[in-house]
Design a protein around this motif. Structure first.
Motif, PDB file in Angstrom:
ATOM      1  N   HIS A   8     -14.359 -22.770 -22.273  1.00 55.93           N
ATOM      2  CA  HIS A   8     -13.734 -22.688 -20.946  1.00 55.93           C
ATOM      3  C   HIS A   8     -13.692 -21.243 -20.463  1.00 55.93           C
ATOM      4  CE1 HIS A   8     -12.433 -26.915 -20.888  1.00 55.93           C
ATOM      5  NE2 HIS A   8     -12.215 -26.765 -22.178  1.00 55.93           N
ATOM      6  N   TYR A   9     -13.440 -20.316 -21.378  1.00 54.33           N
ATOM      7  CA  TYR A   9     -13.427 -18.899 -21.010  1.00 54.33           C
ATOM      8  C   TYR A   9     -14.800 -18.457 -20.513  1.00 54.33           C
ATOM      9  CZ  TYR A   9     -13.392 -13.822 -21.601  1.00 54.33           C
ATOM     10  OH  TYR A   9     -13.509 -12.478 -21.393  1.00 54.33           O
ATOM     11  N   TYR A  10     -15.837 -18.758 -21.282  1.00 56.18           N
ATOM     12  CA  TYR A  10     -17.168 -18.310 -20.888  1.00 56.18           C
ATOM     13  C   TYR A  10     -17.641 -19.004 -19.610  1.00 56.18           C
ATOM     14  CZ  TYR A  10     -17.695 -15.533 -25.082  1.00 56.18           C
ATOM     15  OH  TYR A  10     -17.538 -14.573 -26.055  1.00 56.18           O
ATOM     16  N   ALA A  11     -17.219 -20.224 -19.394  1.00 59.69           N
ATOM     17  CA  ALA A  11     -17.557 -20.906 -18.139  1.00 59.69           C
ATOM     18  C   ALA A  11     -16.940 -20.176 -16.946  1.00 59.69           C
ATOM     19  CB  ALA A  11     -17.078 -22.356 -18.189  1.00 59.69           C
ATOM     20  N   ARG A  12     -15.682 -19.762 -17.083  1.00 61.54           N
ATOM     21  CA  ARG A  12     -15.031 -18.998 -16.006  1.00 61.54           C
ATOM     22  C   ARG A  12     -15.746 -17.676 -15.772  1.00 61.54           C
ATOM     23  NH1 ARG A  12     -10.309 -20.355 -18.800  1.00 61.54           N
ATOM     24  NH2 ARG A  12     -10.085 -18.204 -19.556  1.00 61.54           N
ATOM     25  N   ARG A  13     -16.112 -16.998 -16.841  1.00 62.11           N
ATOM     26  CA  ARG A  13     -16.735 -15.691 -16.693  1.00 62.11           C
ATOM     27  C   ARG A  13     -18.105 -15.800 -16.006  1.00 62.11           C
ATOM     28  NH1 ARG A  13     -13.593 -11.875 -16.300  1.00 62.11           N
ATOM     29  NH2 ARG A  13     -15.314 -10.461 -16.801  1.00 62.11           N
ATOM     30  N   LEU A  14     -18.875 -16.838 -16.329  1.00 64.61           N
ATOM     31  CA  LEU A  14     -20.171 -17.034 -15.670  1.00 64.61           C
ATOM     32  C   LEU A  14     -19.985 -17.218 -14.166  1.00 64.61           C
ATOM     33  CD1 LEU A  14     -22.103 -19.416 -18.101  1.00 64.61           C
ATOM     34  CD2 LEU A  14     -22.662 -17.039 -17.573  1.00 64.61           C
ATOM     35  N   ALA A  15     -19.013 -18.026 -13.792  1.00 62.98           N
ATOM     36  CA  ALA A  15     -18.767 -18.262 -12.366  1.00 62.98           C
ATOM     37  C   ALA A  15     -18.359 -16.971 -11.668  1.00 62.98           C
ATOM     38  CB  ALA A  15     -17.703 -19.341 -12.196  1.00 62.98           C
ATOM     39  N   LEU A  16     -17.535 -16.153 -12.323  1.00 65.93           N
ATOM     40  CA  LEU A  16     -17.106 -14.883 -11.729  1.00 65.93           C
ATOM     41  C   LEU A  16     -18.281 -13.915 -11.572  1.00 65.93           C
ATOM     42  CD1 LEU A  16     -13.692 -14.336 -13.546  1.00 65.93           C
ATOM     43  CD2 LEU A  16     -14.043 -14.741 -11.105  1.00 65.93           C
ATOM     44  N   PRO A  51     -23.060 -22.091 -10.293  1.00 65.34           N
ATOM     45  CA  PRO A  51     -21.915 -22.736  -9.656  1.00 65.34           C
ATOM     46  C   PRO A  51     -20.705 -22.797 -10.569  1.00 65.34           C
ATOM     47  CG  PRO A  51     -23.564 -24.365 -10.292  1.00 65.34           C
ATOM     48  CD  PRO A  51     -24.174 -23.015 -10.536  1.00 65.34           C
ATOM     49  N   ILE A  52     -19.561 -23.085  -9.982  1.00 67.51           N
ATOM     50  CA  ILE A  52     -18.314 -23.196 -10.729  1.00 67.51           C
ATOM     51  C   ILE A  52     -18.435 -24.315 -11.760  1.00 67.51           C
ATOM     52  CG2 ILE A  52     -15.859 -23.788 -10.533  1.00 67.51           C
ATOM     53  CD1 ILE A  52     -15.888 -22.446  -7.799  1.00 67.51           C
ATOM     54  N   ALA A  53     -17.929 -24.043 -12.939  1.00 66.97           N
ATOM     55  CA  ALA A  53     -18.055 -24.985 -14.049  1.00 66.97           C
ATOM     56  C   ALA A  53     -17.254 -26.262 -13.794  1.00 66.97           C
ATOM     57  CB  ALA A  53     -17.566 -24.329 -15.335  1.00 66.97           C
ATOM     58  N   VAL A  54     -17.747 -27.347 -14.366  1.00 65.54           N
ATOM     59  CA  VAL A  54     -17.048 -28.629 -14.361  1.00 65.54           C
ATOM     60  C   VAL A  54     -16.797 -29.025 -15.817  1.00 65.54           C
ATOM     61  CG1 VAL A  54     -17.154 -31.063 -13.728  1.00 65.54           C
ATOM     62  CG2 VAL A  54     -18.174 -29.334 -12.227  1.00 65.54           C
ATOM     63  N   PRO A  55     -15.555 -29.216 -16.239  1.00 66.93           N
ATOM     64  CA  PRO A  55     -15.292 -29.617 -17.627  1.00 66.93           C
ATOM     65  C   PRO A  55     -15.983 -30.932 -17.966  1.00 66.93           C
ATOM     66  CG  PRO A  55     -13.258 -28.940 -16.541  1.00 66.93           C
ATOM     67  CD  PRO A  55     -14.309 -29.039 -15.478  1.00 66.93           C
TER      68      PRO A  55
END
Length: 422
Positions: free
Chosen positions: A350-358, A363-367
């Motif tokens: 979840h952390y790395y997904a947020r960082r990629l989007a930033l 696109p913004i990650a979807v769990p």
């Protein structure tokens, strides 16, 4: 000169960076051995590094207890299930790992351990006097600073709440290592429990955080014992080391989308990928999930499944990447120069997904628990042919150029020398 033993308990994302570090150590003249699960014997051996089996394998659906199978299938639905599932597996393999590791260590050795074997490494030091260091691949150390913490309560801010939540998360991570530590203590003739506070790393143990500063900003309150080295990379294989069928598939048409959930992938993901790729009108490369009866090779006319994907070679040859957000895959995707996004399942993903989007490379990650084929098709379209695709591609190329200058293994070697561990 003492030997260097690397305890690389975990998935490919935990082992492959250790292979890179082991290669640098060997080149520097050190005798180095990687202790890992049997799943990674070939990965380590291909790099010319000595391999020592931990006498255990990664859990596979249908090959463990009913409780373990349930936890693996539902881990992405709730963090408590994921934590319990990992703990259950580690308890089951603790004795075999302890019996394989403890006889091999000498007092003059340096032991580099991941978090899952931290308590084992501390037991080895207590019994034998060997030197130890801790290697991390995600920012799981407590800090006030939200951007530098895997599970922040206030992601964009510095807050005492982040520090408190981070301490609890760190304690849970270290708790995973306790079953292995207890087994190692039995084998070494030590008291079952150590006297120091169990969730703290002794201040004289160096901590190497092998992550890219592009993804993980260094926290000012980590303390002097923590070094953000940059990622440890294994060089891309030569073309002859890549499956012939995969190379042929890539040459036959437009660059495909790579979609795989890596070590947390299930057989049920394959129809999801195929349906999404068809809806997005893109070709697809994916991986055969662990425990699946699926054979590697072509899947229809526009998809290909590989048993083992050489990410450093493959990802730059794709149009976009959809992955699970593991530390290793995230970093390799960033270096590839193509848009990428994550579908996080658990833990640091979840952390790395947020960082990629930033970073704006996808696109913004979807769990995973919220993802369906229509949502995945939209993600694929956004990175390949939608109006925003050009901006994702531009940013991905810029970030890749910055990442190319990182020298993580060289910095790790410098830290180990400074600490007189090598």
């Amino acid at each position: 000169m003492g030997r260097v033993l690397i305890l690389a308990l975990g998935s490919r994302g935990d082992v492959e960076p250790c292979v890179a570090l082991a290669g640098a150590l060997r080149q520097d003249g050190h005798d180095v051995t990687i202790h890992a699960l049997d799943d990674f014997r070939d990965l380590v051996g291909r790099a010319g590094i000595d391999f020592a089996s931990m006498r255990a394998r990664l859990p596979r659906p249908g090959r463990g207890s009913r409780q373990m199978d349930w936890a693996m299938t539902h881990a992405h639905r709730h963090p408590i299930v994921a934590v319990a599932g990992v703990g259950l597996w580690l308890r089951g393999v603790a004795t075999d790992i302890a019996r394989s590791v403890t006889p091999r260590v000498r007092p003059t050795d340096t032991v580099i351990s991941g978090i899952l074997t931290l308590d084992t490494a501390l037991a080895l030091r207590a019994a034998l006097g060997c030197r130890i260091a801790l290697a991390l691949f995600a920012p799981c150390l407590p800090t006030h600073e939200g951007p530098s913490l895997i599970e922040p309560l206030r992601p964009a801010h510095s807050s005492v709440l982040n520090r408190a939540g981070g301490t609890l998360a760190w304690a849970a991570g270290v708790w995973w290592s306790r079953s292995g530590g207890a087994a190692a203590r039995r084998e070494l003739g030590l008291p079952r429990r150590r006297t120091e506070r169990s969730f703290l790393v002794p201040p004289d143990v160096p901590i190497l955080l092998a992550a890219s500063p592009l993804l993980v900003p260094a926290a000012t309150d980590w303390g002097p014992g923590v070094r953000l080295t940059g990622p440890w990379h294994v060089p891309a294989p030569d073309d002859q080391d890549v499956p012939d069928g995969l190379a042929k598939f890539l040459d036959e048409g437009p660059a495909p989308v790579f979609a795989s959930f890596g070590s947390v992938g299930l057989a049920s993901d394959i129809p999801l990928f195929l349906d999404a790729a068809a809806a997005a009108g893109v070709r697809l490369v994916t991986t055969v999930p662990r425990g699946s009866d699926m054979a590697p090779g072509r899947v229809g006319a526009t998809a290909y499944a590989v048993d083992e994907a050489p990410h450093a070679w493959l990802l730059p040859r794709t149009a976009a990447v959809v992955h699970h957000g593991g530390a290793g895959t995230t970093t390799t995707a960033l270096r590839s120069g193509v848009p990428s996004t994550a579908v996080p399942h658990q833990f640091d993903q979840h952390y790395y997904a947020r960082r990629l989007a930033l970073l704006g490379v996808g696109p913004i990650a979807v769990p995973r628990r919220k993802l369906d084929s229509a949502g995945l098709a939209r993600m694929m379209t956004a990175m390949t042919c939608a109006p925003e695709a050009a901006e994702y591609q531009r940013r991905a190329i810029r970030i890749s150029a910055e990442a190319a200058g990182e020298r993580g293994t060289a910095e790790a070697m410098r830290v180990l020398r400074t600490a007189r561990l090598i």
